[in-house]
Design a protein around this motif. Structure first.
Motif, PDB file in Angstrom:
ATOM      1  N   ASP A 192      -8.973 -14.093  15.681  1.00 29.72           N
ATOM      2  CA  ASP A 192      -9.102 -15.445  16.244  1.00 29.72           C
ATOM      3  C   ASP A 192      -7.814 -15.801  16.973  1.00 29.72           C
ATOM      4  N   ASN A 194      -6.600 -18.505  17.619  1.00 31.75           N
ATOM      5  CA  ASN A 194      -5.899 -19.650  17.040  1.00 31.75           C
ATOM      6  C   ASN A 194      -4.930 -19.233  15.934  1.00 31.75           C
ATOM      7  N   ARG A 253      -5.497 -22.611  27.542  1.00 33.42           N
ATOM      8  CA  ARG A 253      -6.052 -21.800  26.467  1.00 33.42           C
ATOM      9  C   ARG A 253      -5.263 -20.506  26.339  1.00 33.42           C
TER      10      ARG A 253
END
Length: 461
Positions: A192, A194, A253
């Protein structure tokens, strides 16, 4: 008639539910064991801070050598040089005899430690005004010129043995033929975005990881800035890569395929210029068949092959007092120590036999981190590494070793829990690697078609 249930080929040694050290996969069949193993690894890979440490074992499938095999190849090559100084020949012979007589004389010091004494003896001999002017040898004392000759040949020979190219099977048709570096890296960066970035530390001089990262289109920072003449600048490790806002619908992002790479012992593409550490990848094609040569042939071509591409990656020594205290090595080792002290850290160790006490001490100190989990992948169930990690239970209850069961090892030696096996079959699969390989195979088919058409046109012309 139903097929017999196959026992698990793996054992995962670590803290059990009752608090002792045992096999977490005990009692499970092969399918159930693999499911539990992959579930645990997937869970660990979701921890915030992922640190990977790799050693020589991760390069074996591409022609790399373990430290023992590297010692044999390097010393045999140097012994075959026609201008081998007599005192250096004595040093090599003494070392080889010590290895052969280990059953009677006791195990000699490792190759890393032995190299450290050779390299440090030259430092002592060349340092004016130092407290020592010479060292005592078991063999006839080599002169400074002869010792320098020896160290230069050691560096050149290690460079040539480590000038590895990614196998052509890197984009093969079958999954089992995929170079393990490609499979491993693609699965690492599938985390991920994140979560924290992956920090890959390697003790290897070769550039197999760099070649794989570039082939996969994975961006990475390796401590160098610039293209024409890259300079070492540790500040790049504090940077990241993001998509610009206008591309991501107004939102910034993170770029998902990205990691940090640290070459703890240097690299074959590093060189020193004007007191600065620079980086430029050499042409590896001339070294492709080097490993296939005999010692005499290697000695004959080594001087030509290594000309213009000298390695300044430090020798794999245990006592690196002169080199590791200077940039960039001091920063790289400090980075490993810092990363292992971060909360919620998963440390994955592959292809490393705990032969470098400097690195091993950093790992042992890191086990004081109450939220660190360590997984060591070891293909030999009889390895002393396993007993060493067992002792880490006194430092913490989060050290695991993945290795084959003894029956599985006897049935197929060094097949399970190798770097290749772990990268290809144990780590959870990712879809984008399959898509990438299909694209690469399509590109090859197009290239082959174009080449055939050109050949036909020439023939008809």
């Amino acid at each position: 008639m139903t097929d017999a249930v196959q026992p698990s080929a793996y054992q995962l040694l670590g803290p059990t539910e009752v608090g002792d050290v045992g096999d977490v996969l005990e009692g499970l069949d092969d399918r159930q064991g693999r499911i539990r193993l992959q579930a645990l690894i997937a869970d660990w890979l979701r921890m915030e801070n992922l640190v990977v440490l790799t050693g020589a074992g991760t390069s074996v499938s591409a022609g790399g050598k373990t430290m023992a095999n590297l010692e044999t190849a390097v010393l045999e090559t140097i012994a075959a040089f026609p201008d081998l100084p007599g005192p250096i020949a004595e040093v090599i012979t003494f070392r080889q005899l010590a290895q052969q007589m280990s059953e009677f004389l006791g195990e000699p010091i490792g190759f890393e430690a032995w190299l450290s004494f050779i390299a440090n003896a030259l430092v002592i001999a060349e340092t004016p005004g130092g407290p020592f002017s010479a060292v005592s040898w078991h063999t006839p004392t080599p002169s400074v010129v002869e010792l320098r000759w020896f160290v230069e040949r050691l560096r050149a020979s290690i460079f040539a043995e480590c000038a590895l190219s990614l196998p052509d099977a890197g984009v093969g048709a079958a999954g089992s033929s995929i170079a393990p570096q490609l499979s491993f890296l693609s699965k690492l960066v599938a985390r991920d975005s994140n979560l924290g970035r992956t920090h890959l530390f390697t003790l290897n001089y070769d550039t197999l990881f760099e070649q794989s990262l570039e082939l996969l289109g994975i961006q990475y920072f390796d401590g160098f800035t610039g293209r024409a003449a890259a300079r070492f600048d540790p500040s790049v490790y504090g940077l990241d890569i993001y998509y610009p806002g206008e591309v991501a619908e107004g939102r910034v992002r993170r770029f998902d395929k990205f990691l940090h790479l640290y070459k703890l012992h240097g690299s074959i593409h590093w060189f020193e210029q004007s007191g600065e550490m620079r980086a430029r990848h050499p042409d590896l094609a001339p070294f492709k068949d080097y490993a296939k040569l005999g010692a005499t042939e290697k000695a004959a071509v080594l001087r030509t092959l290594s000309a213009g591409t000298p390695s300044v990656g430090i020798l794999p020594t245990a006592n690196k007092f002169a080199q590791t205290l200077s940039m960039p090595y001091a920063h790289l080792f400090r980075s490993l120590q810092v990363r292992l002290g971060v909360p919620q850290t998963f440390l994955l160790v592959l292809g490393y036999g705990f032969g470098d006490e400097h690195v091993s001490r950093i790992i042992e100190n890191a086990l004081m981190n109450p939220s660190l989990v360590m997984l060591v992948v070891e293909p030999n169930p009889n390895s002393p590494v396993i007993e060493r990690v067992r002792r880490y239970k006194d430092l913490g209850k989060r050290a695991f070793v993945l290795c084959p069961t003894k029956p599985a090892f006897e049935n197929a030696k060094f097949h399970h829990a190798t770097f290749d096996d772990f990268a290809r079959t144990v780590m959870p699969d990712v879809q984008w690697l399959d898509d990438f390989l299909r694209l690469r195979r399509f590109e090859k088919q197009i290239a082959a078609g174009v080449s055939t058409d050109v050949t036909a046109q020439v023939s008809n012309g």
